[in-house]
Design a protein around this motif. Structure first.
Motif, mmCIF file in Angstrom:
data_model
loop_
_atom_site.group_PDB
_atom_site.id
_atom_site.type_symbol
_atom_site.label_atom_id
_atom_site.label_comp_id
_atom_site.label_asym_id
_atom_site.label_seq_id
_atom_site.Cartn_x
_atom_site.Cartn_y
_atom_site.Cartn_z
ATOM 1 N N MET A 1 -3.854 3.252 -13.680
ATOM 2 C CA MET A 1 -3.844 4.124 -12.508
ATOM 3 C C MET A 1 -3.456 5.557 -12.875
ATOM 4 S SD MET A 1 -4.410 4.367 -9.292
ATOM 5 C CE MET A 1 -4.458 2.676 -8.713
ATOM 6 N N THR A 2 -2.499 5.687 -13.790
ATOM 7 C CA THR A 2 -2.073 7.022 -14.194
ATOM 8 C C THR A 2 -3.211 7.779 -14.854
ATOM 9 O OG1 THR A 2 0.193 6.231 -14.504
ATOM 10 C CG2 THR A 2 -0.410 8.305 -15.564
ATOM 11 N N ARG A 3 -3.946 7.083 -15.739
ATOM 12 C CA ARG A 3 -5.079 7.740 -16.391
ATOM 13 C C ARG A 3 -6.145 8.135 -15.385
ATOM 14 N NH1 ARG A 3 -6.938 3.984 -21.240
ATOM 15 N NH2 ARG A 3 -6.442 2.368 -19.696
ATOM 16 N N PHE A 4 -6.310 7.323 -14.356
ATOM 17 C CA PHE A 4 -7.273 7.643 -13.306
ATOM 18 C C PHE A 4 -6.877 8.935 -12.590
ATOM 19 C CE2 PHE A 4 -7.951 7.264 -8.674
ATOM 20 C CZ PHE A 4 -9.319 7.425 -8.653
ATOM 21 N N LEU A 5 -5.593 9.054 -12.250
ATOM 22 C CA LEU A 5 -5.130 10.256 -11.572
ATOM 23 C C LEU A 5 -5.318 11.489 -12.441
ATOM 24 C CD1 LEU A 5 -1.833 8.942 -9.920
ATOM 25 C CD2 LEU A 5 -4.001 9.429 -8.806
ATOM 26 N N VAL A 6 -4.990 11.352 -13.725
ATOM 27 C CA VAL A 6 -5.140 12.492 -14.646
ATOM 28 C C VAL A 6 -6.601 12.909 -14.746
ATOM 29 C CG1 VAL A 6 -4.884 13.247 -17.040
ATOM 30 C CG2 VAL A 6 -3.064 11.920 -15.943
ATOM 31 N N VAL A 235 -12.229 -0.366 3.066
ATOM 32 C CA VAL A 235 -12.935 0.652 2.289
ATOM 33 C C VAL A 235 -13.822 1.535 3.170
ATOM 34 C CG1 VAL A 235 -14.668 1.037 0.494
ATOM 35 C CG2 VAL A 235 -12.801 -0.586 0.107
ATOM 36 N N PRO A 236 -14.723 0.983 3.991
ATOM 37 C CA PRO A 236 -15.510 1.870 4.858
ATOM 38 C C PRO A 236 -14.665 2.618 5.882
ATOM 39 C CG PRO A 236 -15.943 -0.435 5.385
ATOM 40 C CD PRO A 236 -15.179 -0.417 4.119
ATOM 41 N N ILE A 237 -13.605 1.986 6.367
ATOM 42 C CA ILE A 237 -12.744 2.675 7.343
ATOM 43 C C ILE A 237 -12.032 3.847 6.691
ATOM 44 C CG2 ILE A 237 -10.713 2.430 8.812
ATOM 45 C CD1 ILE A 237 -11.536 -0.463 9.311
ATOM 46 N N LEU A 238 -11.487 3.634 5.499
ATOM 47 C CA LEU A 238 -10.820 4.721 4.786
ATOM 48 C C LEU A 238 -11.804 5.838 4.450
ATOM 49 C CD1 LEU A 238 -8.555 2.661 2.370
ATOM 50 C CD2 LEU A 238 -7.790 4.093 4.277
ATOM 51 N N ASP A 299 -8.973 7.660 -2.623
ATOM 52 C CA ASP A 299 -9.166 6.778 -3.783
ATOM 53 C C ASP A 299 -7.943 5.906 -4.034
ATOM 54 O OD1 ASP A 299 -11.718 7.686 -4.234
ATOM 55 O OD2 ASP A 299 -11.129 9.202 -5.694
ATOM 56 N N LEU A 300 -6.761 6.494 -3.887
ATOM 57 C CA LEU A 300 -5.540 5.711 -4.064
ATOM 58 C C LEU A 300 -5.414 4.645 -2.977
ATOM 59 C CD1 LEU A 300 -2.992 8.538 -4.994
ATOM 60 C CD2 LEU A 300 -4.022 6.851 -6.523
ATOM 61 N N ALA A 301 -5.823 4.993 -1.770
ATOM 62 C CA ALA A 301 -5.780 4.018 -0.679
ATOM 63 C C ALA A 301 -6.749 2.873 -0.930
ATOM 64 C CB ALA A 301 -6.100 4.707 0.648
ATOM 65 N N TYR A 302 -7.922 3.183 -1.523
ATOM 66 C CA TYR A 302 -8.855 2.119 -1.901
ATOM 67 C C TYR A 302 -8.153 1.088 -2.783
ATOM 68 C CZ TYR A 302 -12.949 4.872 -0.412
ATOM 69 O OH TYR A 302 -13.876 5.573 0.309
ATOM 70 N N ALA A 303 -7.473 1.600 -3.800
ATOM 71 C CA ALA A 303 -6.825 0.706 -4.759
ATOM 72 C C ALA A 303 -5.699 -0.097 -4.105
ATOM 73 C CB ALA A 303 -6.282 1.514 -5.934
ATOM 74 N N PRO A 307 -7.658 -4.522 -4.256
ATOM 75 C CA PRO A 307 -7.383 -4.541 -5.709
ATOM 76 C C PRO A 307 -8.667 -4.585 -6.549
ATOM 77 C CG PRO A 307 -5.995 -6.112 -4.555
ATOM 78 C CD PRO A 307 -7.004 -5.647 -3.571
ATOM 79 N N ARG A 308 -9.795 -5.002 -5.978
ATOM 80 C CA ARG A 308 -11.026 -5.089 -6.765
ATOM 81 C C ARG A 308 -11.558 -3.732 -7.174
ATOM 82 N NH1 ARG A 308 -14.604 -8.662 -2.822
ATOM 83 N NH2 ARG A 308 -13.623 -7.170 -1.395
ATOM 84 N N VAL A 309 -11.140 -2.661 -6.467
ATOM 85 C CA VAL A 309 -11.645 -1.334 -6.819
ATOM 86 C C VAL A 309 -10.624 -0.558 -7.652
ATOM 87 C CG1 VAL A 309 -13.036 -1.239 -4.744
ATOM 88 C CG2 VAL A 309 -10.740 -0.263 -4.712
ATOM 89 N N ARG A 310 -9.556 -1.227 -8.043
ATOM 90 C CA ARG A 310 -8.556 -0.516 -8.849
ATOM 91 C C ARG A 310 -9.113 -0.206 -10.234
ATOM 92 N NH1 ARG A 310 -3.056 -4.002 -7.487
ATOM 93 N NH2 ARG A 310 -2.962 -3.412 -5.277
ATOM 94 N N VAL A 311 -8.636 0.932 -10.755
ATOM 95 C CA VAL A 311 -9.035 1.330 -12.107
ATOM 96 C C VAL A 311 -7.778 1.523 -12.916
ATOM 97 C CG1 VAL A 311 -11.197 2.431 -11.438
ATOM 98 C CG2 VAL A 311 -9.088 3.738 -11.348
ATOM 99 N N SER A 312 -7.897 1.326 -14.212
ATOM 100 C CA SER A 312 -6.712 1.444 -15.070
ATOM 101 C C SER A 312 -6.559 2.871 -15.542
ATOM 102 C CB SER A 312 -6.870 0.525 -16.262
ATOM 103 O OG SER A 312 -8.055 0.822 -16.986
#
Length: 312
Positions: A1-6, A235-238, A299-303, A307-312
């Motif tokens: 998640m940190t790498r995603f934010l960066v 996801v669609p609501i967000l 994007d953070l709310a998606y994750a 959890p299926r849309v989370r990225v490392s």
């Protein structure tokens, strides 16, 4: 998640460069002369030329942009050509009104829209009512709705002020009163969008096999919707809520003019009419940063919700 934010933050840098460069180019192509506005209508061509030279407007656009970019990197967005005040100070003073309007409209649209969408997802006459209300919300012109609300709630009833803005720190009650009409005006079409997307997403989730399993297990319908269907429809609501916030930035330009709110939208209109390039550029940068921040939060709310849309 940190790498995603960066990665997202780093990717925003080229966007800011492209947007700022495009703004410089577009403003240079738009008819108008800030030097003429400053010098006055009765100024001679020589006087206008002198003002233009003093302001550095006689230099090539790319040179002006490089100088501005060097200052912007250090946090200095320049000085207004018209009133000679620091752009950052002017925009910071007006940011509160705009953010109060946009956040308020988004919260109202999200809460009311999701509630109506969930109720409409049960089908029947309630679902048809939500669809009809959504169409009406889409069709109602914003400026017309603003005028109707002013006539009904500010002139005839005198329940809310029609013009002006009171900062939150000065009086919370007056702050809420001054924002009521503009927030409702901006929230109505957004509520229609959120309600329609929520209804469709929750309806789709309620048709999935796990819902039938939960019903067979005796789980109450309300618990199925609140704990499972809404989470799967997140996801669609967000997405629509994020788009609502971003779209409210555009709507704020008109709403601030109608209700005389001292926000970024009104500043953008005034700066554009005067050809005040540093102030225009500052408004564009503020809006761009807001859009980037909102997209990152979505994007953070998606994750968080899925959890299926989370990225490392």
């Amino acid at each position: 998640m940190t790498r995603f934010l960066v990665r997202r933050v780093v990717a925003a840098v080229p966007l800011l460069l492209v947007v700022s460069a495009a703004t410089f180019l577009l403003v240079a192509l738009v008819p108008g002369d800030a030097a003429r506005s400053i010098a006055g209508r009765n100024a001679t061509p020589e006087q206008v030329a002198q003002v233009r030279t003093e302001l550095g407007l006689d230099r090539p656009v790319w040179t002006q942009y490089i100088d501005w970019l060097g200052s912007a990197i250090n946090g200095d967005l320049g000085t207004s050509l018209i009133n000679q005040q620091a752009v950052t100070e002017q925009l910071n003073a007006r940011l509160g009104a705009t953010m109060s309007l946009i956040i308020g409209a988004t919260v109202v649209a999200a809460v009311v829209g999701v509630t109506l969408g969930v109720l409409g997802a049960r089908g029947g006459w309630l679902g048809r009512t939500v669809d009809a209300a959504s169409l009406i919300g889409f069709a109602v012109p914003t400026f017309w709705l603003a005028l109707v609300l002013v006539v009904l709630l500010a002139v005839k009833v005198a329940a809310f002020p029609a013009l002006g803005y009171t900062p939150l720190g000065q009086s919370p009650s007056q702050w809420m009163a001054s924002l009521f009409l503009p927030v409702v005006t901006l929230a109505v079409p957004a509520t229609a969008s959120v309600a329609k997307v929520t209804r469709d997403a929750v309806s789709d989730a309620m048709q999935r096999p796990f819902v039938r399993t939960l019903r067979a297990a005796g789980v109450p319908e309300r618990a199925i919707i609140a704990r499972h269907a809404l989470k799967n429809a997140a996801v669609p609501i967000l997405t629509i809520v994020g788009l609502t916030f971003i779209g409210a930035l555009t709507g704020a330009v008109l709403i601030e003019q109608i209700f005389a709110l001292p926000g970024l939208g009104g500043t953008a209109v005034t700066a554009t009419a005067a050809g005040d390039l540093p102030l225009i550029q500052g408004v564009v940068i503020y809006f761009t940063v807001i859009v980037i921040a909102v997209n990152l939060l979505v994007d953070l709310a998606y994750a968080f919700f899925n959890p299926r849309v989370r990225v490392s």
